[in-house]
Design an enzyme around this catalytic site. Structure first.
Site, short mmCIF file in Angstrom:
data_model
loop_
_atom_site.label_atom_id
_atom_site.label_comp_id
_atom_site.label_asym_id
_atom_site.label_seq_id
_atom_site.Cartn_x
_atom_site.Cartn_y
_atom_site.Cartn_z
N LYS A 11 1.01 -1.24 0.11
CA LYS A 11 0.13 0.41 0.02
C LYS A 11 0.86 0.89 0.21
CE LYS A 11 -3.93 -2.58 2.22
NZ LYS A 11 -4.80 -2.43 3.54
N TYR A 51 -12.86 -1.98 -3.06
CA TYR A 51 -12.94 -1.76 -2.27
C TYR A 51 -14.19 -2.02 -2.57
CZ TYR A 51 -8.62 -1.83 -0.05
OH TYR A 51 -7.22 -2.45 0.61
N PHE A 59 -15.46 4.03 7.51
CA PHE A 59 -13.95 3.88 6.57
C PHE A 59 -13.87 3.91 5.37
CE2 PHE A 59 -13.65 -0.45 7.86
CZ PHE A 59 -13.36 -1.07 6.81
N ARG A 87 -2.30 -14.27 4.65
CA ARG A 87 -2.89 -14.13 6.26
C ARG A 87 -2.28 -13.63 7.33
NH1 ARG A 87 -7.16 -10.05 5.01
NH2 ARG A 87 -7.32 -10.07 7.13
N THR A 93 -5.47 -6.28 11.19
CA THR A 93 -5.58 -5.63 9.97
C THR A 93 -5.20 -4.23 11.19
OG1 THR A 93 -7.59 -6.68 9.30
CG2 THR A 93 -7.58 -4.45 9.34
N ARG A 104 2.40 -6.71 8.80
CA ARG A 104 1.68 -5.23 8.98
C ARG A 104 2.50 -4.74 11.00
NH1 ARG A 104 -4.06 -7.20 7.19
NH2 ARG A 104 -4.57 -5.95 5.80
N ASN A 114 -1.74 0.36 6.77
CA ASN A 114 -0.99 -1.03 7.25
C ASN A 114 -0.51 -2.01 6.51
OD1 ASN A 114 -3.56 -1.66 5.36
ND2 ASN A 114 -4.86 -2.99 6.73
N HIS A 117 -1.86 -5.82 1.50
CA HIS A 117 -3.40 -6.39 1.19
C HIS A 117 -3.06 -6.68 1.44
CE1 HIS A 117 -7.59 -6.94 -0.12
NE2 HIS A 117 -6.82 -7.68 -1.40
N GLU A 128 -10.20 -10.41 -7.28
CA GLU A 128 -9.09 -9.21 -6.89
C GLU A 128 -8.30 -9.97 -8.19
OE1 GLU A 128 -9.61 -8.96 -1.87
OE2 GLU A 128 -8.27 -9.81 -3.08
P1 IDP Z 1 -7.95 -6.68 6.18
O1 IDP Z 1 -6.93 -6.01 5.37
O2 IDP Z 1 -6.87 -7.60 7.05
O3 IDP Z 1 -8.21 -7.29 5.29
P2 IDP Z 1 -10.40 -5.46 6.28
O4 IDP Z 1 -11.59 -5.58 7.12
O5 IDP Z 1 -10.91 -5.96 4.95
O6 IDP Z 1 -8.82 -5.98 6.84
O7 IDP Z 1 -10.54 -3.85 5.43
C1 IDP Z 1 -10.19 -3.63 4.86
C2 IDP Z 1 -9.24 -2.03 4.30
O8 IDP Z 1 -9.67 -0.97 4.89
C3 IDP Z 1 -7.66 -2.22 5.95
O9 IDP Z 1 -6.95 -3.18 5.11
C4 IDP Z 1 -7.66 -1.08 6.11
O10 IDP Z 1 -6.74 -0.28 5.52
C5 IDP Z 1 -9.13 -0.20 6.02
N1 IDP Z 1 -9.66 -0.61 7.85
C6 IDP Z 1 -10.30 -1.28 7.78
N2 IDP Z 1 -10.94 -0.94 9.06
C7 IDP Z 1 -10.53 1.02 9.28
C8 IDP Z 1 -10.70 1.38 10.66
O11 IDP Z 1 -11.77 0.30 11.76
N3 IDP Z 1 -10.02 3.28 10.17
C9 IDP Z 1 -9.24 2.79 9.27
N4 IDP Z 1 -9.51 1.81 7.91
C10 IDP Z 1 -9.91 0.87 8.02
MG MG Z 2 -9.65 -7.73 3.44
#
Ligand code: IDP
Ligand code: MG
Length: 139
Positions: A11, A51, A59, A87, A93, A104, A114, A117, A128
């Site tokens: 990212k 997304y 968010f 993962r 996350t 991460r 973070n 992805h 994807e």
């Molecule tokens: P993941 O990337 O670990 O699968 P997801 O829940 O699919 O997590 O969320 C997608 C992306 O959205 C996350 O990687 C992060 O960049 C962002 N994200 C997730 N939760 C939050 C939040 O509470 N605040 C801001 N960004 C978030």
């Molecule tokens: Mg995800």
């Protein structure tokens, strides 16, 4: 049976911090091979399409703004049990909850920025991968 492919992005925060090299090294060291890769910048609309599943989350605006704020590296990775193992390698996350030694934990700046992805299922890994790569770009 678990599939052998997953999709990843490095990212904008990790690209900006010059962490493409260290992250790719961790990916290779963990046994993943690179099947496809590109360096590019998403528009906000393209980030929104990627997304789409998070459209209703609070968010979503922040996320699509951030994911289009600078270049990313997109890649398809291959290994046995690719989705689950990747993962594990990237960690939770929220980097404050990610295990020591995960990508991460080492490189993420915040829950939004973070570092990487990783697909959450074989089905999404295919969706994807197809969003970013044609069959001619896979080796
Ligand atoms: P993941 O990337 O670990 O699968 P997801 O829940 O699919 O997590 O969320 C997608 C992306 O959205 C996350 O990687 C992060 O960049 C962002 N994200 C997730 N939760 C939050 C939040 O509470 N605040 C801001 N960004 C978030
Ligand atoms: Mg995800």
């Amino acid at each position: 049976m678990a599939g052998n492919k997953t999709f990843t992005m490095i990212k904008p925060d990790a690209v900006e911090a010059n962490n493409i090299g260290p992250i790719l090294a961790m990916i290779n060291k963990a046994g993943f091979k690179i099947l496809a890769m590109k360096y590019m910048r998403l528009t906000k609309e393209q980030a929104g399409m990627f997304y789409e599943v998070h459209k209703e989350r609070p968010f979503y605006g922040e996320l699509t703004e951030y994911m289009s704020s600078g270049p990313i590296v997109a890649a398809i990775l291959t290994k046995d049990n690719a989705v689950t193992d990747y993962r594990k390698l990237i960690g939770a996350t929220d980097p404050t909850k990610a295990e020591d030694g995960t990508i991460r934990k080492l490189f993420a700046k915040s829950i939004a920025a973070n570092a990487v992805h990783g697909s959450d299922s074989d089905e999404n890994a295919d969706i994807e991968s197809n969003f970013f790569f044609s069959s001619l770009e896979r080796f």
